[in-house]
Enzyme design. Structure first.
Site: not given
Ligand code: FAD
Ligand code: FES
Length: 1256
Positions: A97, A209, A1187
């Site tokens: 965003c 691991v 936009e």
């Protein structure tokens, strides 16, 4: 943040991790801090949270807790960080965003260095007004977006202390092996090296691991299963650095972040000549993954897992590193060489062996080692090709004694060009050796035409381009050692040896200051913090999946089609139903109402029409059970012809979703007759994934009575969800309640898709009678919901030699996918917006959406405009090239100049457009920069700068009045507090914040009196989508209307007691039986479009803009170096690339293969000005800008093309070249044609099926 105590150093180490890759068992003895532990609105918020919120570093809020944790963790170890450390700490976080700049800025407030913008060390803010002659007094602009004086200071002494019992546990001399036993797996943590070796002998196949960054993803994405795990991560024997005269030995347990620290120290301590390998490693470590992964992944894990894209192994091999291994048999050393990297069995570790450490020898005087890499994105992206190379010369000569080259990402393993290197021994380091080397290396490192990952010719070119860079680098090195003996490389070649640095972005926003006479309580016009910002930053903002479990709730997993077009022969769910926890499998048969509503299919029935179509869903008690069972559903298919994937295939088959849309003005045919020149061309613009941070999430709760169903979901269009669910369940809409509080980003992707997914969930909830939680995993979300329409345009343009365009005829086709979705509206927008800012007297534009067997493409920020307008800019630029004129000149000549009519005959005034254009040229010092770039380009052969400026005329709203209507509901309660509800959806754009501003001004009360809770079909019915940059405009008008109605009702009370308080008036109004609740309504802007007549007043108003970008490209590799929509647009036009197989399978299904911009991609300097202008038709002069900025990102695309054109011109290539989007590093490199692109092998396209294809 994970914190651990090291008994050896007695220090506490805090580091950031990627939570989903941390096995819970590995956290034994560690303290874990999550965002909840950092601060809370219930107690006290932390300065990091406060500043992120107040600096506007959060919009939808979904990424915000991650951002907080990254900055917080850094501050725990560096309370006064440098701006570079902030940028580095944020490198592993994604935000879709904000465009990152405000996030970085919030972090920079903790730096000691001045946080005021300083132009290149001048110590002065670039916007100081006397510096900027163009800012006139009337136009006083503001830049202050927040008030630093409000910030709480950071006080490290207030942080929680590390739990003392964990220190005691870590220092316990009698520690014992830990064992955790699960349903199917065992986890073992040895506490001594002997214990580890015993376990490794006992369970030779068990993975060790360490960071789990290879093991974890293999289990998740490749279904690897391990019954036993051994986790020796904290064994002291694996954690050490030892320096000798020969080199440095580093423990296998060191994380890559610790490795960086160790190498940094060594590089500072030792002479440069000795640390060439170490410096090469350091450079790559800065960009390898992000900070979290670098803090988890270990050196040992990296070396042993030998990923084919490894950034470190090629350099380690080139630097002659060795691996120290140990087993019960004893210790031995194995060379980290080509055979080891190519996984020759005899060069491998034995199954019972473990890696103790890696020895990295020092380089010597006549020994050069270098690492090279190129990736789609600076950071957090696997290399497209990387390499480690070294050459050793006979002392004081340039005669090759030893040469090594290792390439990554060119095959299943790292590949050694051993033989080619061997042939060059004894040769001198000169151009002929280089030319032979290139040919031999291309033979040795062969990328087949159908290679996985595609980019075949690009990768081949990079193989030789990187070699050439190494060649230059070494020649430079030799020259520095003995300038008499070894000539330097040409001056204009030197810049290419420098990698693009990752800079800390800086920028500024300028906006119209609020009139000083405006009452202080009135928030309109001020930069106001997002209403939920603090909750975002503390993680307390509730998204759908944060809602607590509901009794009896089931999880849903999808089974999707693996074929693009096929008949479903059978669905066998028996194995899935037999698994534990599985409750039901839901198919088309279970839909009581419409399974196909308005052409959108919920569950595939009889046939599938794209890969990724939902065939059935599995409901189970946990998501893990549902997912396991979904894998067991067997579907038999029979392919159906034709299978249409691309626009070109659709055109061949005449496959369209809707009829053509057309607008025309003037007389195009006539126009072409009287022009000096005509050019024709094609532009391809590929699609884009929304990549909202919150994937589609739905909670569907069936009610006991009257077939009611309640849905909670993140949508831009709750009414649409209600419609689809009601249709699917065959109940009146009044029984369906859709609640939408917030969405973690949407960008158009949550306009139509939530309706289909909501109905899919509702059918499952209806069948099982239980609540359904449906959270799409990223891969499924990307596969199922599709994105922006790929576009193909064909144009013919007629123009005069002075650049004046007289006629244009343009055809647009978009790839709509398999169902209608919003493709008709998108193509209408494409056509209506297709002239952008230009007045072409004879203009025709036609558009048609193609029907293909791809998932149905949908709305995406800009709604076709970003694709369509790029075509316009492309042909205007092509005209400029043809006339030998600068593009900006041709743009200006052809731009609208006076009040005019658009191609669809709507009147508009281009004055603001021309003002934006002029200001943009001035403020960006375009012409001065252009001269400087030309100067730079003359002096640099392999690096080129490009500049572009693009104008924009953007339409707001929709061509149908009823689409622009909105409603609101406002209640005033007896204590004076106000509840505002409206039909708009909050997805990060701050709509709720703006509605509070409106209500605050209209009711004349402080913002704190006003509350917005959620949007729902229960409170405000029949709303339209929140899209088209109209949310604030239309909902604001509705809220304003409701508030004005209430104020009118209150007037008699106020008149009687003008000095009274708001509370007094409300109390009195109640006593006088005045209603304190009302609805507000906005009918919508009067717009229309008559497609038969090709005319209309299609849009209520226009917004205008212009942007200028400057880029620098590396012609040898294609690498290049830009708030919110702009950054999303820049991503769209440059790095975001969806990959489809020729069979229509989407390969790019996650952050590994789809690259959105990160903090390292944004512009180094980013200046935004909101030009002062009035908009009488919209509320408080609002302008729908959500936009528009997307397209402005295309200035980066055109700047890249400008740079590429400069390179091509220098190489004698004057012909214009086809422009397509995105301009990826691949496209840039392959367009900068040179001896290297000419030398690579090319394949006949008819002889192979490529790995991926373009779908535009
Ligand atoms: C999001 C992401 C981005 C990445 N980006 C990059 C990148 O840009 N460039 C790049 O080069 N790499 C990248 N990687 C890969 C990363 O570098 C490796 O996954 C990592 O180095 C492996 O280390 P680990 O400690 O996590 O290994 P683990 O997953 O813990 O183990 C990997 C394997 O090594 C074995 N092993 C581990 N330690 C030892 C030991 N001491 N002795 C014997 N065997 C051992 C294990 O048995 C296992 O088979 C990325 C990984 C992720 C998840
Ligand atoms: S605020 Fe960062 S993803 Fe929305």
């Amino acid at each position: 943040m994970v914190s651990r105590y090291y008994p050896k150093t007695k220090k506490i180490h805090h580091y950031p991790v990627t939570a989903c890759l941390v096995p819970i068992c590995s956290l034994y003895g560690a303290a874990v801090t999550t965002v909840e532990g950092v601060g809370s609105i219930k107690t006290r918020i932390h300065p990091v949270q406060e500043r992120l919120a107040k600096c506007h570093g959060t919009q939808c809020g979904f990424c915000s807790p991650g951002m907080v944790m990254s900055i917080y963790t850094l501050l725990r170890t560096h309370p006064e960080p440098t701006p570079e450390q902030i940028t580095e700490a944020l490198g592993g976080n994604l935000c879709r965003c904000t465009g990152y700049r405000p996030i970085v800025e919030s972090g920079k407030t903790f730096c000691v260095e001045s946080t005021v913008c300083q132009v290149k060390g001048s110590g002065r803010c670039c916007m100081e007004q006397d510096e900027r002659p163009f800012v006139t007094r009337q136009e006083k602009m503001c830049t202050k977006l927040y008030d630093e004086d409000e910030f709480q200071p950071l006080d490290p002494s207030q942080e929680p202390i590390f739990p003392p019992e964990l220190i005691r546990m870590a220092e316990d001399p009698n520690k014992r092996r830990l064992a955790f036993q699960g349903e199917r797996t065992t986890w073992l943590t040895p506490v001594t090296l002997d214990d580890l070796l015993d376990l490794k002998t006992q369970f030779p196949k068990a993975p060790l691991v360490m960071g789990n960054t290879t093991v974890g993803p293999s289990m998740k994405f490749r279904d690897e299963f391990h019954p036993v795990f051994i986790s020796p991560l904290w064994l002291p024997e694996l954690h050490f650095v030892e320096t000798t005269d020969e080199g440095v030995t580093i423990g296998a347990g060191y994380s890559l972040a610790q490795l960086s620290d160790a190498l940094r120290f060594i590089v500072l301590e030792q002479p440069k000549m000795k640390t060439r390998t170490h410096r090469a490693l350091l450079r790559h470590l800065r960009t390898l993954a992000g900070a979290q992964i670098r803090n988890m992944a270990t050196l040992g894990g990296h070396v042993v897992s030998r990923p084919n894209y490894s950034d470190l192994n090629p350099i380690l091999a080139a630097g002659n590193a060795t691996i120290n291994v140990i087993s019960k048999e004893g210790e031995r050393q194995i060379p980290l060489d080509g055979r080891f990297l190519e996984r020759s069995p005899e060069a491998n570790l034995k199954s019972e062996e473990i890696v103790l450490s890696v020895h990295i020898p020092y380089s010597t005087q006549w020994h050069f080692v270098w690492g090279l890499r190129l990736a789609q994105r600076h950071e957090n992206a696997f290399a497209i090709v990387n390499a480690g190379m070294s050459v050793r010369f006979e002392d004081s000569t340039d005669r090759i004694k030893a040469l090594q080259m290792f390439y990554g990402s060119v095959g299943p393993t790292v590949v050694s060009a051993g033989q080619a290197c061997q042939r060059l021994i004894g040769r001198r380091w000169d151009d002929t050796a280089l030319s032979d080397a290139c040919r031999w290396v291309l033979d040795a490192v062969y990328v087949p035409p159908a290679a996985e990952g595609g980019l075949v010719e690009y990768r081949r070119t990079l193989i030789v381009s990187l070699l050439f860079k190494f060649y230059l680098k070494v020649r430079r090195g030799l020259n520095k050692m003995d300038p008499q003996k070894f000539p330097d490389i040409p001056e204009n070649f030197t810049s290419v040896l420098e990698d693009f640095p990752i800079e800390t972005p800086q920028g500024i926003q300028m906006f119209q200051c609020v009139d000083p006479k405006q009452p202080p309580q009135d928030p309109v016009g001020h930069p106001v913090m997002h209403q939920s910002a603090i909750k975002h930053a503390t993680g307390e903002a509730v998204f759908v999946d944060d809602m607590p479990p509901i009794a009896q709730e089931l999880f849903l997993a999808v089974v999707t089609s693996t074929r693009a077009h096929a008949k479903i022969v059978s669905i066998d769910a028996s194995k899935a139903l037999a698994l534990p926890g599985v409750v039901d499998v839901i198919t088309a048969e279970d839909v009581p109402g419409n399974n196909n509503h308005k052409g959108e299919v919920l569950y595939a029935q009889n046939e599938v029409i794209c890969v990724g179509q939902i065939v059935c869903t599995v409901a189970a008690d946990t998501y893990a059970h549902a997912r396991e069972a979904a894998k067991k559903v067997k579907i038999a298919y029979e392919d159906i012809e034709p299978r249409i994937i691309t626009i070109e295939q659709a055109l061949e088959h005449n496959s369209f979703l809707f009829a053509e849309k057309k607008i025309e003005k003037g007389n195009v045919e006539q126009g072409f007759k009287y022009v000096d020149q005509i050019i024709e061309g094609e532009v391809h613009v590929e699609g884009q994934e929304h990549f909202y941070m919150e994937t589609q999430t739905i909670l569907a709760i069936p009610k006991e009575e009257d077939k009611e169903m309640v849905l909670h979901l993140g949508t831009q269009y709750p009414t649409h969800v209600q419609e689809f669910v009601a249709a699917a369940l065959n109940v009146p809409r009044s029984r369906i309640a859709c609640h939408m509080k917030r969405a973690g980003g949407a960008f158009g992707g949550k306009v139509t898709k939530p309706a289909v997914l909501g109905a899919v969930s509702a059918v499952a909830a209806n069948k099982t009678g239980r609540p359904i939680r449906f959270v799409l995993e990223r891969g499924d979300d990307m596969l199922i919901t599709a994105g922006r329409h790929p576009l193909l345009a064909r144009y013919k343009v007629g123009f005069m030699n002075n650049g004046v365009i007289k006629a244009a005829d343009v055809e647009y086709y978009i790839n709509g996918g398999c169902t209608p979705d919003e493709s008709e509206l998108v193509i209408e927008f494409v056509v209506l917006k297709s002239e952008n800012a230009y007045n072409i007297p004879n203009f025709r534009c036609r558009g048609r959406p193609c029907k293909t067997n791809l998932p149905s493409n949908t709305a995406f920020r800009g709604f076709g405009f970003p694709q369509a307008a790029v075509v316009v800019e492309a042909y205007v630029s092509a005209v400029a090239a043809q006339c030998n004129l600068p593009p900006e000149e041709v743009k200006e000549i052809n731009m609208y100049k006076t009040i005019s009519k658009t191609a669809y005959k709507q009147t508009f005034n281009p004055e603001p457009l021309r003002r934006c254009w002029k200001e943009c040229l001035e403020k960006s010092s375009f012409h001065a920069r252009k001269l400087a770039a030309e100067e730079f380009n003359k002096k640099n052969y392999w690096k080129k700068r490009g500049l572009a400026v693009v104008p924009m005329k953007f339409t707001v709203g929709l061509p149908m009045t009823f689409y622009n209507q909105a409603a609101a509901l406002v209640h005033i309660y007896l204590d004076g507090s106000v509840l505002v509800i409206h039909g708009g959806c909050e997805m990060g754009q701050g709509l709720y914040t703006k509605m509070i501003q409106v209500a605050s001004r209209e009711l004349n009360i402080p913002q704190s009196y006003i509350h917005l809770s959620e949007t729902s079909t229960v409170t405000v019915p029949n709303t339209f989508f929140t899209a088209g940059s109209m949310g604030t405009d239309i909902n604001g008008k509705a809220v304003q209307n409701a508030c004005q109605i209430l104020m009118a009702r209150l007037q008699p009370v106020i008149r009687k007691n003008p000095k009274g308080s708001w509370e007094d008036w409300i109390a009195k109004a109640f006593q006088e039986s005045i209603s304190l609740s009302t609805t507000g309504y906005f009918k919508g802007y009067q717009t229309n479009m008559d497609w038969k007549k090709e005319e209309g007043d299609a849009f209520p108003y226009y917004v205008y803009g212009a942007s200028c970008s400057e880029v620098e490209v590396d012609c040898l590799t294609g690498a290049h170096k830009i708030e919110g929509a702009f950054v999303q647009g820049m991503g769209f036009y440059t790095i975001e690339e969806l990959k489809y197989s020729p069979e229509g399978v989407l390969y790019s299904r996650g952050p590994d293969d789809y690259k959105i911009p990160t903090v390292s991609e944004i512009p180094e300097e980013f200046y935004v000005t909101l030009v002062r202008s009035q908009n009488p038709i919209a509320i408080y002069s609002s302008k729908g800008l959500g936009e528009a900025g997307m397209f402005l990102g295309s200035s980066v695309l055109f700047a890249i093309y400008d740079a590429v054109t400069a390179a091509r011109r220098e190489r004698g290539l004057t012909k214009t070249f086809t422009l397509s989007s995105p301009a990826t590093p691949e496209l840039i490199r392959m367009t900068c044609v040179d001896q290297f692109t000419d030398m690579i092998p090319r394949d006949d396209p008819s002889t192979f099926t490529p790995w991926s294809i373009r779908v535009s």
